[in-house]
Design an enzyme around this catalytic site. Structure first.
Site, short mmCIF file in Angstrom:
data_model
loop_
_atom_site.label_atom_id
_atom_site.label_comp_id
_atom_site.label_asym_id
_atom_site.label_seq_id
_atom_site.Cartn_x
_atom_site.Cartn_y
_atom_site.Cartn_z
CB SER A 76 -11.45 5.66 -27.52
OG SER A 76 -12.32 4.50 -27.12
N1 SAM Z 1 -15.27 5.57 -21.95
C1 SAM Z 1 -13.46 4.59 -21.76
C2 SAM Z 1 -12.14 5.47 -21.40
O1 SAM Z 1 -12.66 6.88 -22.46
O2 SAM Z 1 -11.48 4.87 -21.65
C3 SAM Z 1 -12.95 3.67 -23.25
C4 SAM Z 1 -14.11 2.43 -22.68
S1 SAM Z 1 -13.13 0.84 -22.91
C5 SAM Z 1 -13.51 0.83 -25.23
C6 SAM Z 1 -14.77 0.10 -23.37
C7 SAM Z 1 -15.48 -0.25 -21.89
O3 SAM Z 1 -17.28 -1.00 -22.11
C8 SAM Z 1 -14.54 -1.18 -21.42
O4 SAM Z 1 -13.99 -0.60 -19.88
C9 SAM Z 1 -15.66 -2.37 -20.79
O5 SAM Z 1 -15.44 -3.25 -19.46
C10 SAM Z 1 -16.99 -1.33 -20.69
N2 SAM Z 1 -17.78 -2.68 -21.23
C11 SAM Z 1 -18.79 -3.56 -21.55
N3 SAM Z 1 -19.97 -3.23 -22.55
C12 SAM Z 1 -20.74 -3.08 -21.77
C13 SAM Z 1 -21.98 -3.20 -20.83
N4 SAM Z 1 -22.86 -3.64 -21.60
N5 SAM Z 1 -21.88 -2.31 -19.37
C14 SAM Z 1 -20.82 -0.84 -18.77
N6 SAM Z 1 -19.88 -0.82 -19.75
C15 SAM Z 1 -19.65 -2.22 -20.57
#
Ligand code: SAM
Length: 231
Positions: A71
């Site tokens: 993000s």
């Molecule tokens: N916090 C992250 C960072 O600092 O890089 C941003 C991550 S990205 C915007 C959102 C993440 O959520 C993705 O890696 C995606 O695979 C994960 N995601 C989506 N649905 C999920 C779920 N039900 N459980 C765990 N992870 C999930």
């Protein structure tokens, strides 16, 4: 509470980070000292692919592995500030991604538990935490919409993917007085919602503004096979 600068910090990256914090955070509405110190401390360039490192301190989200994103720095700071963290807090993050926001939270709170559905991302994040010496973060591969019951209750929960609803397992695992920050809405745009659990276990919701996140996929999120629908 600020922990140490990391070993691999070059002067250039530190200067870039100071510029990022001054321009993009303090220059906007980020006032929480602990969040500012953490954003100054954690080397964001370590959390992106090598060919993106020169852009790591720009005012933008960047693509990471598995077609996911790290993000925008301001959004990470805004969400961390909205969590109102204390040094003793037990924190859950859903959506580890690169590991960057978990690292930010870990420099402020006591323990961070972070869940990622993509094994490769979880693995890379774990390596980064090990290299940085961040010992208060635990990573798990799984469906974060179900929370992490064994480690609950949490004083703070951060969801870094956009879901159609607020997952009930997450509000159930929130401590009394706890705060949950989550983007809720459709695929294009979501409202950043903060939920607070009161002493009588009531849930109070506030809208913190519009954001755009990758989808939250899971039992209490969007369906992977038919991403326009709930699971
Ligand atoms: N916090 C992250 C960072 O600092 O890089 C941003 C991550 S990205 C915007 C959102 C993440 O959520 C993705 O890696 C995606 O695979 C994960 N995601 C989506 N649905 C999920 C779920 N039900 N459980 C765990 N992870 C999930």
């Amino acid at each position: 509470m600020t922990k140490n600068y990391t070993k691999d910090d070059s002067d250039v990256r530190l200067a870039e980070r100071e510029w990022m914090v001054q321009k993009q955070l303090i220059g906007r509405d980020i006032t929480d000292r602990a969040v500012i110190n953490s954003m100054l401390t954690v080397p964001r360039h370590v959390y992106v692919k090598e060919d993106k490192q020169d852009y790591a301190y720009y005012d933008t989200a960047l693509e990471i592995e598995e077609s996911q994103t790290i993000s925008q720095p301001y959004i990470v700071a805004l969400m961390a500030q909205a969590l109102n963290l204390k040094a003793s807090d037990n924190v859950l993050e859903v959506g580890t991604g690169s590991g960057y926001s978990a690292a930010i939270l870990s420099r402020i709170a006591a323990n961070v538990y972070t869940i990622e559905r993509h094994e490769e991302l979880a693995h890379l994040a774990k390596e980064r935490f090990r290299n940085q010496g961040y010992e208060n973060i635990e990573v798990r591969v799984g469906d974060g919409t179900l929370g992490w019951a064994e480690k609950a209750p949490f004083e703070a929960i951060l969801v870094t993917a956009g879901g159609p609803i607020i997952p009930e397992p997450l509000t159930d695992q929130l401590a009394i007085g706890g705060r949950l920050v989550i983007p809720v809405g459709d695929k294009g745009e979501q409202k950043l919602i903060r939920v607070k659990k009161t002493a009588t276990s009531d849930l109070i919701e506030e809208n913190l503004g519009l954001v755009r996140f990758v989808p939250l996929i899971g039992t209490e999120g969007w369906s992977e096979t038919n991403p326009r629908h709930l699971q």
